[in-house]
Write a protein that holds these residues in place. Structure first.
Motif, PDB file in Angstrom:
ATOM      1  N   SER A  37       0.837  -1.208   0.000  1.00  0.00           N
ATOM      2  CA  SER A  37       0.000   0.000   0.000  1.00  0.00           C
ATOM      3  C   SER A  37       0.870   1.255   0.000  1.00  0.00           C
ATOM      4  O   SER A  37       0.572   2.228  -0.698  1.00  0.00           O
ATOM      5  CB  SER A  37      -0.940   0.005   1.203  1.00  0.00           C
ATOM      6  OG  SER A  37      -1.930  -0.984   1.054  1.00  0.00           O
ATOM      7  N   ASN A  38       1.958   1.234   0.786  1.00  0.00           N
ATOM      8  CA  ASN A  38       2.870   2.384   0.806  1.00  0.00           C
ATOM      9  C   ASN A  38       3.548   2.581  -0.542  1.00  0.00           C
ATOM     10  O   ASN A  38       3.727   3.711  -0.997  1.00  0.00           O
ATOM     11  CB  ASN A  38       3.913   2.224   1.911  1.00  0.00           C
ATOM     12  CG  ASN A  38       3.328   2.442   3.283  1.00  0.00           C
ATOM     13  OD1 ASN A  38       2.321   3.119   3.449  1.00  0.00           O
ATOM     14  ND2 ASN A  38       3.943   1.847   4.288  1.00  0.00           N
ATOM     15  N   MET A  39       3.936   1.487  -1.201  1.00  0.00           N
ATOM     16  CA  MET A  39       4.573   1.592  -2.517  1.00  0.00           C
ATOM     17  C   MET A  39       3.603   2.151  -3.550  1.00  0.00           C
ATOM     18  O   MET A  39       3.981   2.953  -4.401  1.00  0.00           O
ATOM     19  CB  MET A  39       5.055   0.218  -2.991  1.00  0.00           C
ATOM     20  CG  MET A  39       6.274  -0.297  -2.282  1.00  0.00           C
ATOM     21  SD  MET A  39       6.760  -1.865  -3.063  1.00  0.00           S
ATOM     22  CE  MET A  39       7.253  -2.802  -1.634  1.00  0.00           C
ATOM     23  N   VAL A  40       2.338   1.716  -3.474  1.00  0.00           N
ATOM     24  CA  VAL A  40       1.321   2.141  -4.438  1.00  0.00           C
ATOM     25  C   VAL A  40       0.886   3.577  -4.165  1.00  0.00           C
ATOM     26  O   VAL A  40       0.495   4.302  -5.075  1.00  0.00           O
ATOM     27  CB  VAL A  40       0.107   1.174  -4.391  1.00  0.00           C
ATOM     28  CG1 VAL A  40      -1.055   1.672  -5.221  1.00  0.00           C
ATOM     29  CG2 VAL A  40       0.527  -0.212  -4.852  1.00  0.00           C
ATOM     30  N   GLY A  41       0.947   3.981  -2.907  1.00  0.00           N
ATOM     31  CA  GLY A  41       0.549   5.336  -2.556  1.00  0.00           C
ATOM     32  C   GLY A  41      -0.909   5.464  -2.167  1.00  0.00           C
ATOM     33  O   GLY A  41      -1.429   6.554  -2.034  1.00  0.00           O
ATOM     34  N   GLU A  42      -1.582   4.336  -2.025  1.00  0.00           N
ATOM     35  CA  GLU A  42      -2.971   4.327  -1.566  1.00  0.00           C
ATOM     36  C   GLU A  42      -3.242   2.984  -0.892  1.00  0.00           C
ATOM     37  O   GLU A  42      -2.560   2.006  -1.154  1.00  0.00           O
ATOM     38  CB  GLU A  42      -3.953   4.543  -2.713  1.00  0.00           C
ATOM     39  CG  GLU A  42      -4.010   3.409  -3.708  1.00  0.00           C
ATOM     40  CD  GLU A  42      -5.072   3.614  -4.774  1.00  0.00           C
ATOM     41  OE1 GLU A  42      -6.162   3.042  -4.613  1.00  0.00           O
ATOM     42  OE2 GLU A  42      -4.808   4.331  -5.737  1.00  0.00           O
ATOM     43  N   ARG A  43      -4.228   2.994  -0.041  1.00  0.00           N
ATOM     44  CA  ARG A  43      -4.613   1.755   0.644  1.00  0.00           C
ATOM     45  C   ARG A  43      -5.331   0.863  -0.355  1.00  0.00           C
ATOM     46  O   ARG A  43      -6.282   1.287  -1.013  1.00  0.00           O
ATOM     47  CB  ARG A  43      -5.558   2.076   1.820  1.00  0.00           C
ATOM     48  CG  ARG A  43      -5.724   0.945   2.759  1.00  0.00           C
ATOM     49  CD  ARG A  43      -4.608   1.018   3.776  1.00  0.00           C
ATOM     50  NE  ARG A  43      -4.614  -0.202   4.578  1.00  0.00           N
ATOM     51  CZ  ARG A  43      -3.505  -0.823   4.914  1.00  0.00           C
ATOM     52  NH1 ARG A  43      -2.343  -0.346   4.570  1.00  0.00           N
ATOM     53  NH2 ARG A  43      -3.562  -1.906   5.636  1.00  0.00           N
ATOM     54  N   LEU A  44      -4.852  -0.367  -0.498  1.00  0.00           N
ATOM     55  CA  LEU A  44      -5.514  -1.310  -1.384  1.00  0.00           C
ATOM     56  C   LEU A  44      -6.791  -1.798  -0.719  1.00  0.00           C
ATOM     57  O   LEU A  44      -6.924  -1.752   0.506  1.00  0.00           O
ATOM     58  CB  LEU A  44      -4.586  -2.472  -1.710  1.00  0.00           C
ATOM     59  CG  LEU A  44      -3.280  -2.070  -2.413  1.00  0.00           C
ATOM     60  CD1 LEU A  44      -2.402  -3.283  -2.626  1.00  0.00           C
ATOM     61  CD2 LEU A  44      -3.562  -1.382  -3.727  1.00  0.00           C
ATOM     62  N   SER A  45      -7.726  -2.255  -1.517  1.00  0.00           N
ATOM     63  CA  SER A  45      -9.017  -2.669  -0.971  1.00  0.00           C
ATOM     64  C   SER A  45      -8.857  -3.878  -0.047  1.00  0.00           C
ATOM     65  O   SER A  45      -7.881  -4.624  -0.135  1.00  0.00           O
ATOM     66  CB  SER A  45      -9.995  -2.997  -2.100  1.00  0.00           C
ATOM     67  OG  SER A  45      -9.547  -4.115  -2.834  1.00  0.00           O
ATOM     68  N   GLU A  46      -9.807  -4.028   0.824  1.00  0.00           N
ATOM     69  CA  GLU A  46      -9.817  -5.120   1.806  1.00  0.00           C
ATOM     70  C   GLU A  46      -9.598  -6.460   1.114  1.00  0.00           C
ATOM     71  O   GLU A  46     -10.330  -6.841   0.218  1.00  0.00           O
ATOM     72  CB  GLU A  46     -11.170  -5.131   2.538  1.00  0.00           C
ATOM     73  CG  GLU A  46     -11.272  -6.136   3.654  1.00  0.00           C
ATOM     74  CD  GLU A  46     -10.539  -5.722   4.902  1.00  0.00           C
ATOM     75  OE1 GLU A  46     -10.156  -6.604   5.667  1.00  0.00           O
ATOM     76  OE2 GLU A  46     -10.343  -4.503   5.105  1.00  0.00           O
TER      77      GLU A  46
END
Length: 122
Positions: A37-46
């Motif tokens: 999530s940190n690498m992507v820059g957003e929280r991935l879905s549950e």
């Protein structure tokens, strides 16, 4: 950012990012979820990471084992030789795609909006 169903290309890149994160040592799912999530820059879905991990395990790219840590059951994932091979096979395709993706992004950035695009087509 609006949640959308992830496209295959995005899931493929996340798969490679998971393998990269596991390259040096096993990690439990929650830690992987936070790192990615940190690498992507957003929280991935549950459950998005867990779904990919399950698929990767079925394909033999990762193996898992469960351990109790601080009275909690944690599932640790480790990259397999097949996962390392899969990762390394993508070195050349990634190198080829980077300039193409940058060109696409530059073009997309030049288009202000869908409305502008629709107006040009009328």
């Amino acid at each position: 950012m609006r949640r959308v169903k992830r496209e295959r290309i995005f899931k493929g890149i996340i798969t490679l990012m998971i393998l990269k994160a596991l390259w040096d040592s096993p990690k439990h799912g929650y830690l992987l979820e936070n790192e990615i999530s940190n690498m992507v820059g957003e929280r991935l879905s549950e459950g998005e990471i867990y779904s990919l991990l399950k698929h990767m395990e079925m394909r033999g790219f990762v193996s898992s084992k469960s351990e109790v840590c601080n009275n909690r059951l944690r599932k640790y994932y480790e990259i397999t030789p097949k996962g390392r091979e899969f990762f390394l096979k993508h070195k050349a395709p990634i190198a080829i795609m980077i300039p193409m993706i940058m060109d696409l992004k530059k073009f997309m950035d030049s288009i202000d909006s869908i409305d502008e695009l629709n107006n040009k087509n009328q």
